[in-house]
Design an enzyme around this catalytic site. Structure first.
Site, short mmCIF file in Angstrom:
data_model
loop_
_atom_site.label_atom_id
_atom_site.label_comp_id
_atom_site.label_asym_id
_atom_site.label_seq_id
_atom_site.Cartn_x
_atom_site.Cartn_y
_atom_site.Cartn_z
N ASP A 25 0.88 -1.23 0.01
CA ASP A 25 0.05 -0.14 0.00
C ASP A 25 0.72 1.17 -0.09
OD1 ASP A 25 -2.32 1.79 0.21
OD2 ASP A 25 -2.18 1.96 2.39
N SER A 26 0.37 2.59 -0.33
CA SER A 26 1.16 3.52 -0.24
C SER A 26 1.38 4.03 1.26
CB SER A 26 0.15 4.59 -0.77
OG SER A 26 -1.00 4.88 -0.08
N TYR A 62 -0.98 8.55 -2.79
CA TYR A 62 -1.06 8.17 -4.16
C TYR A 62 -2.60 8.93 -4.70
CZ TYR A 62 2.55 4.63 -4.39
OH TYR A 62 3.78 3.80 -4.32
N GLY A 63 -3.41 8.90 -3.86
CA GLY A 63 -4.78 9.22 -4.49
C GLY A 63 -4.67 10.84 -5.18
N CYS A 120 -4.13 -1.60 -2.11
CA CYS A 120 -4.43 -0.06 -2.54
C CYS A 120 -5.19 0.05 -3.70
CB CYS A 120 -3.13 0.52 -2.65
SG CYS A 120 -3.11 2.20 -3.12
N ASN A 121 -6.60 0.17 -3.37
CA ASN A 121 -7.42 0.53 -4.45
C ASN A 121 -6.84 1.46 -5.50
OD1 ASN A 121 -10.18 -0.47 -3.78
ND2 ASN A 121 -9.04 0.24 -1.82
N GLU A 129 -3.08 9.04 7.93
CA GLU A 129 -1.64 8.71 7.93
C GLU A 129 -1.08 9.85 9.19
OE1 GLU A 129 0.75 7.08 5.98
OE2 GLU A 129 -0.87 5.93 5.50
N CYS A 176 -11.17 2.11 -0.37
CA CYS A 176 -9.80 2.61 -0.11
C CYS A 176 -9.50 1.67 1.22
CB CYS A 176 -9.75 4.19 0.09
SG CYS A 176 -8.15 4.80 0.75
N HIS A 208 -7.67 2.53 3.58
CA HIS A 208 -7.49 3.32 4.80
C HIS A 208 -8.74 3.25 5.27
CE1 HIS A 208 -3.77 4.72 3.24
NE2 HIS A 208 -3.46 5.10 4.39
N1 DGL Z 1 -5.21 2.74 0.84
C1 DGL Z 1 -5.16 3.25 -0.55
C2 DGL Z 1 -6.01 2.96 -1.30
O1 DGL Z 1 -6.76 1.79 -1.01
C3 DGL Z 1 -4.96 4.92 -0.31
C4 DGL Z 1 -4.55 5.75 -1.22
C5 DGL Z 1 -3.71 7.05 -1.04
O2 DGL Z 1 -2.45 6.72 -0.77
O3 DGL Z 1 -4.15 7.92 -1.44
O4 DGL Z 1 -6.64 3.61 -2.24
#
Ligand code: DGL
Length: 270
Positions: free
Chosen positions: A7-8, A39-40, A70-71, A162, A194, A196
């Site tokens: 994941d990010s 990442y989003g 991570c989606n 985070e 997501c 998170h």
């Molecule tokens: N957990 C990531 C997801 O499922 C978060 C992505 C991010 O870093 O914005 O999309």
């Protein structure tokens, strides 16, 4: 060595936790690209480059199978990586399909034509990049017809989680649910798209109301992985213990992960 979970940042730990409970003897290597989270808010090319680099690192650690927990990475990078081809004996899987199979009442690998399903109005909560990719709607269209999806990009929620600012995360979730309600007043189901967001599941449920079914990925992904490994035991590499790698500051990320999972997690620098 184990199965890789990527994941990010901290969100994929919701998947790691569910996998550890479902497959307690399965060693895992977790990789958090914390230096580049979130990442989003990045564009698809950027997400692809970062995801590819992280997955290659996990492959080089001996993980034959890597789960993109991570989606955003699954939406922006998975298809491109699979189409470009992966090295012999290696696999990379995303987190969308198990969720969509649950929503559309399908068994694993049921590739029959799309059909009508019980849910008609679905709210999707995800990062801006996942929403922009429309990957969820595309995967859903392969399996179901007549489902109206309203997507809500939940800016700021990943950053707040985070940072450990749960008061801000809660306020943002409530305001994103309000925004969704203005577009779709009466959703039948809601997807937490997501990894998170399961940490905020109670807040989503309270804001949506008890009669909205909330789908959250962690357990669905763990179940689908258990199923996959029964068919592909060769995907389990050597190794005995869990490891946690990060591109960020290991102490800081470890503190966040410990708070997130409510048990001590020690990270190494990737
Ligand atoms: N957990 C990531 C997801 O499922 C978060 C992505 C991010 O870093 O914005 O999309």
């Amino acid at each position: 060595m184990a199965i890789g979970i990527f994941d990010s940042g901290l969100g994929g730990l919701t998947v790691l936790d569910a996998v550890s409970k479902r497959l307690p003897d399965q060693p895992l290597v977790y990789f958090a690209d914390s230096a580049h989270a979130p990442y989003g808010v990045r564009d698809a090319d950027d997400i692809h480059t970062l995801t590819k680099r992280a997955v290659e690192r996990l492959w080089s650690e001996g993980c034959n199978l890597v789960i993109l927990a991570c989606n955003t990475a699954s939406a922006a990078a998975l298809r491109r990586m699979q189409e470009a081809g992966v090295p012999e004996g290696k696999r990379v899987l995303g987190v969308f399909v198990p969720l969509i199979e649950a929503l559309t009442e399908r068994q694993w690998g049921d590739n029959s034509p799309p059909r009508e399903v019980a849910v008609k109005h679905v709210a999707l909560f995800a990062t801006p990049a996942t929403v922009a990719s429309r990957a969820f709607q595309r995967e859903l269209a392969f399996r179901a017809i007549g489902v109206d999806v309203e997507a809500q990009a939940c800016g700021g929620v990943v950053d707040a989680i985070e940072e450990g600012d749960m008061i801000l995360a809660e306020a943002l979730v409530r305001s994103h649910v309000d925004a969704l309600h203005r577009k779709m007043p009466d959703p039948h189901a809601a997807i937490l798209g997501c990894t998170h967001y399961p940490i905020m599941e109670e807040i989503f449920q309270a804001a949506l109301g008890a009669d909205v079914k909330v789908y959250s990925q962690a357990n669905l992904v763990a179940e689908s992985l258990a199923d996959y490994l029964e068919r592909r035991p060769d995907m389990v590499g050597p190794g005995k213990t869990n490891r946690f790698l990060t591109t960020g500051d290991p102490e800081r990320v470890g503190r966040g992960a410990t708070r997130f999972l409510r048990r001590e997690i020690v990270f190494e620098r990737a």
